[in-house]
Scaffold this motif. Structure first.
Motif, mmCIF file in Angstrom:
data_model
loop_
_atom_site.group_PDB
_atom_site.id
_atom_site.type_symbol
_atom_site.label_atom_id
_atom_site.label_comp_id
_atom_site.label_asym_id
_atom_site.label_seq_id
_atom_site.Cartn_x
_atom_site.Cartn_y
_atom_site.Cartn_z
ATOM 1 N N LEU A 165 47.016 9.766 10.903
ATOM 2 C CA LEU A 165 47.187 8.576 11.738
ATOM 3 C C LEU A 165 47.806 7.438 10.932
ATOM 4 N N LEU A 166 47.361 7.250 9.695
ATOM 5 C CA LEU A 166 47.942 6.209 8.853
ATOM 6 C C LEU A 166 49.431 6.460 8.625
ATOM 7 N N ALA A 167 49.798 7.727 8.407
ATOM 8 C CA ALA A 167 51.209 8.058 8.205
ATOM 9 C C ALA A 167 52.016 7.814 9.472
ATOM 10 N N ALA A 168 51.426 8.146 10.627
ATOM 11 C CA ALA A 168 52.138 7.958 11.899
ATOM 12 C C ALA A 168 52.387 6.482 12.195
ATOM 13 N N LEU A 169 51.502 5.602 11.702
ATOM 14 C CA LEU A 169 51.649 4.167 11.943
ATOM 15 C C LEU A 169 52.620 3.490 10.971
ATOM 16 N N GLN A 170 53.059 4.205 9.943
ATOM 17 C CA GLN A 170 53.940 3.621 8.941
ATOM 18 C C GLN A 170 55.231 3.032 9.523
ATOM 19 N N PRO A 171 55.858 3.645 10.550
ATOM 20 C CA PRO A 171 57.072 3.031 11.118
ATOM 21 C C PRO A 171 56.870 1.597 11.605
ATOM 22 N N LEU A 172 55.676 1.260 12.055
ATOM 23 C CA LEU A 172 55.425 -0.125 12.459
ATOM 24 C C LEU A 172 55.517 -1.056 11.250
ATOM 25 N N VAL A 173 55.021 -0.587 10.109
ATOM 26 C CA VAL A 173 55.102 -1.383 8.891
ATOM 27 C C VAL A 173 56.555 -1.482 8.428
ATOM 28 N N ASP A 174 57.274 -0.345 8.515
ATOM 29 C CA ASP A 174 58.693 -0.361 8.154
ATOM 30 C C ASP A 174 59.469 -1.350 9.017
ATOM 31 N N ARG A 175 59.002 -1.528 10.221
ATOM 32 C CA ARG A 175 59.672 -2.415 11.164
ATOM 33 C C ARG A 175 59.404 -3.894 10.883
ATOM 34 N N VAL A 202 47.810 -4.601 8.168
ATOM 35 C CA VAL A 202 46.558 -4.940 8.856
ATOM 36 C C VAL A 202 46.747 -4.871 10.370
ATOM 37 N N ASP A 203 47.815 -5.476 10.875
ATOM 38 C CA ASP A 203 48.059 -5.485 12.308
ATOM 39 C C ASP A 203 48.360 -4.081 12.828
ATOM 40 N N ALA A 204 49.137 -3.309 12.051
ATOM 41 C CA ALA A 204 49.496 -1.961 12.488
ATOM 42 C C ALA A 204 48.257 -1.093 12.659
ATOM 43 N N VAL A 205 47.336 -1.166 11.697
ATOM 44 C CA VAL A 205 46.134 -0.345 11.785
ATOM 45 C C VAL A 205 45.166 -0.899 12.829
ATOM 46 N N ALA A 206 45.105 -2.225 12.946
ATOM 47 C CA ALA A 206 44.247 -2.814 13.977
ATOM 48 C C ALA A 206 44.677 -2.354 15.361
ATOM 49 N N LEU A 207 45.981 -2.229 15.564
ATOM 50 C CA LEU A 207 46.495 -1.762 16.851
ATOM 51 C C LEU A 207 46.304 -0.274 17.027
ATOM 52 N N GLY A 208 46.451 0.477 15.937
ATOM 53 C CA GLY A 208 46.611 1.920 16.061
ATOM 54 C C GLY A 208 45.389 2.785 15.942
ATOM 55 N N PHE A 209 44.235 2.226 15.539
ATOM 56 C CA PHE A 209 43.070 3.083 15.316
ATOM 57 C C PHE A 209 42.203 3.272 16.560
#
Length: 358
Positions: free
Chosen positions: A92-102, A107-114
């Motif tokens: 899941l952390l790896a799948a959310l990485q594109p949001l960080v790349d963007r 913090v926000d990416a994981v708060a949204l994605g978990f």
């Protein structure tokens, strides 16, 4: 929730470093997590942020504690449990990485994605339901131990009212009771957030932090997690945890599409009411902004709105990323269906509709 925001930022940063370096694939075997040490007081020490986390425990299928004599009759009960595979949040952390790349903060990416998963960061767990435990006396383990670094934020997977507990085997512990009378239990916490006993919480609110209090003192830091339908006897939480991770994975493509400005229909992901009928669904952008605000007040909705507006001009091949994410979504959706198939025979008939498992 100042401490919640700080801890979430520190642990999530460490989590993304670990995923990026391949650390999530090198998780060591579990160690005994129940000892005879006396309960310890909650610590306020934050873990270092300059090195990837090295988790102990929960990496493989847990054979159960063996330091003790199992009374007659219990060995058959323990052997009768059909255990599912070990799981972790690395994918899941790896799948959310594109949001960080963007451009979104980690913090926000994981708060949204978990979603509903209760431990926000690098975490791993096994199906240790009804494994033998010998501290303080012999008993069968009636929950799931989720291993994570001390101080990793613990969030509410359901809407409800919080109460606190201290001392005994569970150490620093919290409960959430839903309006329907279902109860979720969180033990061995390092400490509580600023949520007070009797206060109502929503899905995603930080209620405490992973620790090793109670009879976990001296062992690997972890969250002992239980689910009690209608406040009665516990049921195996592992299938629910697996399903919450699968649902979070299935929602990632829509999150990416929302923040990339890529036209894409919302995925047809079933998000059952796992405990209360008031649980917020995954997907609406307003809910996503609210989740980020609850876990990271300093970032908040304004920060996410700014990100959504400013990153639209970045020159990235998001069509390709969306295709990859869609493939991941399909795999996660398949896992969601399989998880439901496992849950149905384990769930009392009267709860099937409430839990969305018909």
């Amino acid at each position: 929730m100042a401490r919640g925001a700080i801890a979430l930022a520190v642990l999530i940063l460490a989590g993304f470093v670990a995923v990026g370096s391949g650390a999530s694939a090198q998780i060591p075997q579990p160690t005994t997590t129940t000892t005879t040490a006396a309960p310890v007081s909650p610590s306020t020490t934050e873990p270092p942020s300059n090195s990837p986390p090295k988790l102990v425990g929960g990496g493989g299928d847990d054979p159960g504690a063996t330091k003790g004599v199992i009374p007659p009759g219990y060995a058959k009960i323990i052997a009768s449990v059909k255990r599912s595979k070990a799981n972790n949040t690395g994918g899941l952390l790896a799948a959310l990485q594109p949001l960080v790349d963007r451009g979104m903060s980690r913090v926000d990416a994981v708060a949204l994605g978990f979603g509903r998963f209760p431990v926000v960061g690098v975490a791993n767990f096994t199906d240790d339901w009804l494994n033998p435990r010998f501290t303080p006396v012999f008993h069968l383990h009636e929950g799931t131990d989720i291993f994570a670094l001390t101080g990793t934020p613990v969030r509410a997977p359901v809407d409800g009212v919080v109460r606190h507990s201290a001392g005994g085997a569970g150490g620093t512990a919290a409960y959430i009771r839903t309006v329907e009378g279902h109860e979720v239990y969180f033990a061995h916490l390092d400490g509580f957030s600023d949520v007070k006993p009797g206060q109502s919480v929503k899905v995603g609110d930080v209620i405490g932090f992973v620790g090793s209090t109670g009879n976990a003192a001296g062992g690997a830091a972890h969250l002992h997690f239980e689910i009690h339908p209608k406040g009665k006897g516990p049921v195996n939480p592992k299938p629910y945890l697996d399903q919450w991770l699968a649902q979070a994975m299935a929602a990632v493509p829509q999150l990416i599409a929302n923040y990339a400005g890529t036209p894409q229909a919302a995925p047809t992901v079933t998000v059952p009411e796992v405990l209360p009928t008031t649980i917020e669904k995954i997907a609406p952008p307003r809910a996503q902004l609210a989740w980020a605000s609850s876990a990271n007040p300093t970032g908040g909705a304004l920060r996410l709105a700014e990100v959504e507006a400013t990153v639209a001009s970045l020159n990235v091949d998001w069509n390709h990323r969306a295709q990859v994410a869609e493939a991941q979504r399909k795999l996660a959706a398949k896992a969601d269906v399989q998880a439901k198939a496992v849950l149905r025979p384990l769930t009392p008939r009267g709860l099937l509709d409430v839990l969305g498992l018909r």
